[in-house]
Design a protein around this motif. Structure first.
Motif, PDB file in Angstrom:
ATOM      1  N   GLY A  22      43.356  33.191  47.306  1.00 36.26           N
ATOM      2  CA  GLY A  22      42.912  34.157  48.310  1.00 36.26           C
ATOM      3  C   GLY A  22      42.696  35.544  47.765  1.00 36.26           C
ATOM      4  O   GLY A  22      42.173  35.738  46.679  1.00 36.26           O
ATOM      5  N   ALA A  23      43.107  36.525  48.545  1.00 35.37           N
ATOM      6  CA  ALA A  23      42.844  37.919  48.219  1.00 35.37           C
ATOM      7  C   ALA A  23      43.967  38.549  47.401  1.00 35.37           C
ATOM      8  O   ALA A  23      43.979  39.748  47.204  1.00 35.37           O
ATOM      9  N   LEU A  42      35.957  39.423  53.329  1.00 37.76           N
ATOM     10  CA  LEU A  42      37.030  38.877  54.156  1.00 37.76           C
ATOM     11  C   LEU A  42      38.310  39.695  54.092  1.00 37.76           C
ATOM     12  O   LEU A  42      39.296  39.337  54.727  1.00 37.76           O
ATOM     13  N   VAL A  43      38.315  40.787  53.333  1.00 38.15           N
ATOM     14  CA  VAL A  43      39.518  41.628  53.243  1.00 38.15           C
ATOM     15  C   VAL A  43      39.210  43.025  53.787  1.00 38.15           C
ATOM     16  O   VAL A  43      38.178  43.607  53.455  1.00 38.15           O
ATOM     17  N   PRO A  44      40.084  43.556  54.626  1.00 35.44           N
ATOM     18  CA  PRO A  44      39.812  44.868  55.224  1.00 35.44           C
ATOM     19  C   PRO A  44      39.925  46.029  54.237  1.00 35.44           C
ATOM     20  O   PRO A  44      39.362  47.086  54.458  1.00 35.44           O
ATOM     21  N   ASP A  45      40.652  45.824  53.144  1.00 30.32           N
ATOM     22  CA  ASP A  45      40.904  46.915  52.200  1.00 30.32           C
ATOM     23  C   ASP A  45      40.210  46.670  50.854  1.00 30.32           C
ATOM     24  O   ASP A  45      40.818  46.790  49.806  1.00 30.32           O
ATOM     25  N   GLU A  47      38.168  48.409  49.069  1.00 34.19           N
ATOM     26  CA  GLU A  47      38.234  49.529  48.113  1.00 34.19           C
ATOM     27  C   GLU A  47      39.585  49.561  47.401  1.00 34.19           C
ATOM     28  O   GLU A  47      39.652  49.823  46.192  1.00 34.19           O
ATOM     29  N   LYS A  48      40.657  49.289  48.115  1.00 33.56           N
ATOM     30  CA  LYS A  48      41.994  49.240  47.505  1.00 33.56           C
ATOM     31  C   LYS A  48      42.060  48.102  46.481  1.00 33.56           C
ATOM     32  O   LYS A  48      42.609  48.279  45.400  1.00 33.56           O
ATOM     33  N   ARG A  49      41.475  46.971  46.815  1.00 34.52           N
ATOM     34  CA  ARG A  49      41.476  45.829  45.889  1.00 34.52           C
ATOM     35  C   ARG A  49      40.694  46.164  44.629  1.00 34.52           C
ATOM     36  O   ARG A  49      41.113  45.820  43.527  1.00 34.52           O
ATOM     37  N   PHE A  50      39.563  46.846  44.769  1.00 38.62           N
ATOM     38  CA  PHE A  50      38.781  47.234  43.598  1.00 38.62           C
ATOM     39  C   PHE A  50      39.590  48.171  42.703  1.00 38.62           C
ATOM     40  O   PHE A  50      39.548  48.056  41.480  1.00 38.62           O
ATOM     41  N   ALA A  51      40.337  49.093  43.300  1.00 34.91           N
ATOM     42  CA  ALA A  51      41.188  50.009  42.521  1.00 34.91           C
ATOM     43  C   ALA A  51      42.281  49.235  41.794  1.00 34.91           C
ATOM     44  O   ALA A  51      42.599  49.527  40.633  1.00 34.91           O
ATOM     45  N   GLN A  52      42.871  48.237  42.461  1.00 36.66           N
ATOM     46  CA  GLN A  52      43.895  47.410  41.817  1.00 36.66           C
ATOM     47  C   GLN A  52      43.311  46.630  40.643  1.00 36.66           C
ATOM     48  O   GLN A  52      43.937  46.527  39.580  1.00 36.66           O
ATOM     49  N   ILE A  53      42.132  46.089  40.828  1.00 35.57           N
ATOM     50  CA  ILE A  53      41.467  45.348  39.761  1.00 35.57           C
ATOM     51  C   ILE A  53      41.173  46.281  38.584  1.00 35.57           C
ATOM     52  O   ILE A  53      41.381  45.924  37.425  1.00 35.57           O
ATOM     53  N   HIS A  54      40.750  47.494  38.883  1.00 32.25           N
ATOM     54  CA  HIS A  54      40.481  48.491  37.839  1.00 32.25           C
ATOM     55  C   HIS A  54      41.731  48.715  36.987  1.00 32.25           C
ATOM     56  O   HIS A  54      41.649  48.810  35.757  1.00 32.25           O
ATOM     57  N   GLU A  55      42.891  48.782  37.632  1.00 27.89           N
ATOM     58  CA  GLU A  55      44.148  49.017  36.914  1.00 27.89           C
ATOM     59  C   GLU A  55      44.536  47.843  36.012  1.00 27.89           C
ATOM     60  O   GLU A  55      45.249  48.022  35.036  1.00 27.89           O
ATOM     61  N   LEU A  56      44.089  46.640  36.343  1.00 27.08           N
ATOM     62  CA  LEU A  56      44.433  45.443  35.572  1.00 27.08           C
ATOM     63  C   LEU A  56      43.621  45.300  34.291  1.00 27.08           C
ATOM     64  O   LEU A  56      43.970  44.499  33.431  1.00 27.08           O
ATOM     65  N   LEU A  57      42.538  46.045  34.186  1.00 28.13           N
ATOM     66  CA  LEU A  57      41.617  45.892  33.063  1.00 28.13           C
ATOM     67  C   LEU A  57      41.774  47.006  32.047  1.00 28.13           C
ATOM     68  O   LEU A  57      41.992  48.165  32.403  1.00 28.13           O
ATOM     69  N   PRO A  58      41.613  46.683  30.762  1.00 24.54           N
ATOM     70  CA  PRO A  58      41.545  47.744  29.752  1.00 24.54           C
ATOM     71  C   PRO A  58      40.168  48.395  29.818  1.00 24.54           C
ATOM     72  O   PRO A  58      39.238  47.859  30.421  1.00 24.54           O
ATOM     73  N   LYS A  59      40.028  49.545  29.194  1.00 23.24           N
ATOM     74  CA  LYS A  59      38.706  50.166  29.112  1.00 23.24           C
ATOM     75  C   LYS A  59      37.742  49.163  28.488  1.00 23.24           C
ATOM     76  O   LYS A  59      38.053  48.535  27.478  1.00 23.24           O
ATOM     77  N   SER A 104      31.396  43.802  57.437  1.00 25.54           N
ATOM     78  CA  SER A 104      29.962  43.909  57.159  1.00 25.54           C
ATOM     79  C   SER A 104      29.689  45.156  56.328  1.00 25.54           C
ATOM     80  O   SER A 104      30.152  46.238  56.666  1.00 25.54           O
ATOM     81  N   PHE A 105      28.963  44.971  55.244  1.00 18.71           N
ATOM     82  CA  PHE A 105      28.519  46.096  54.420  1.00 18.71           C
ATOM     83  C   PHE A 105      27.216  45.699  53.755  1.00 18.71           C
ATOM     84  O   PHE A 105      26.891  44.523  53.618  1.00 18.71           O
ATOM     85  N   SER A 106      26.469  46.698  53.346  1.00 15.79           N
ATOM     86  CA  SER A 106      25.188  46.470  52.679  1.00 15.79           C
ATOM     87  C   SER A 106      25.398  46.343  51.176  1.00 15.79           C
ATOM     88  O   SER A 106      26.481  46.643  50.648  1.00 15.79           O
ATOM     89  N   VAL A 107      24.357  45.946  50.484  1.00 14.71           N
ATOM     90  CA  VAL A 107      24.387  45.885  49.026  1.00 14.71           C
ATOM     91  C   VAL A 107      24.716  47.267  48.461  1.00 14.71           C
ATOM     92  O   VAL A 107      25.558  47.407  47.575  1.00 14.71           O
TER      93      VAL A 107
END
Length: 142
Positions: A22-23, A42-45, A47-59, A104-107
């Motif tokens: 899941g999420a 399917l997740v309300p947050d 933007e928060k998930r994208f920030a978390q993913i950013h933290e998991l990755l090296p440059k 709902s969001f656009s491209v």
């Protein structure tokens, strides 16, 4: 699907692979690549998930996603009618308990959320073209 993916990874001897349900975003990394498919609408947050993913990755690490953009209006009469039908059907299905939370969001809005989280988009496109489009993004952490 997760069991199959885990088994295939085990059969290759690869130990640096994780498959999550899941999420849920893993709590610690780093990972070279994080992928999320058919999920972020399917997740309300998101933007928060994208920030978390950013933290998991090296440059230079990659985030790859393919996400339905339900806020993107279809082209032509057929596309517009299909988009309208989806926007009407989802709330009705939610009322009777047959559909989960759906955002709902656009491209453009999706791409903005990815870049606002600190990624640069390397490649993107709609596959299939829609409506609504399923937008594929390959992004790199900067």
């Amino acid at each position: 699907m997760l069991a199959i993916a885990r088994q295939k990874a085990a059969n290759t001897g690869e130990k640096n692979v994780s498959f999550e349900v899941g999420a849920d975003v893993p709590k610690q990394g780093p990972y070279d690549v994080v992928m999320g498919y058919s999920l972020f609408h399917l997740v309300p947050d998101m933007e928060k998930r994208f920030a978390q993913i950013h933290e998991l990755l090296p440059k230079g690490g990659y985030f790859i996603t393919k996400t339905t953009c339900l806020g993107q209006r279809g082209a032509g009469i057929g596309g517009a009618l299909k988009s309208l039908a989806i926007r009407i059907a989802i709330p009705v299905m939610q009322l009777i308990g047959k559909a989960p939370y759906v955002r709902s969001f656009s491209v453009k809005e999706l791409e903005h959320a990815v870049t606002a989280a600190g990624f640069e988009i390397v490649e993107s496109g709609n596959h299939p073209k829609g409506p609504p489009p399923a937008h594929y993004i390959v992004a790199r952490k900067v």
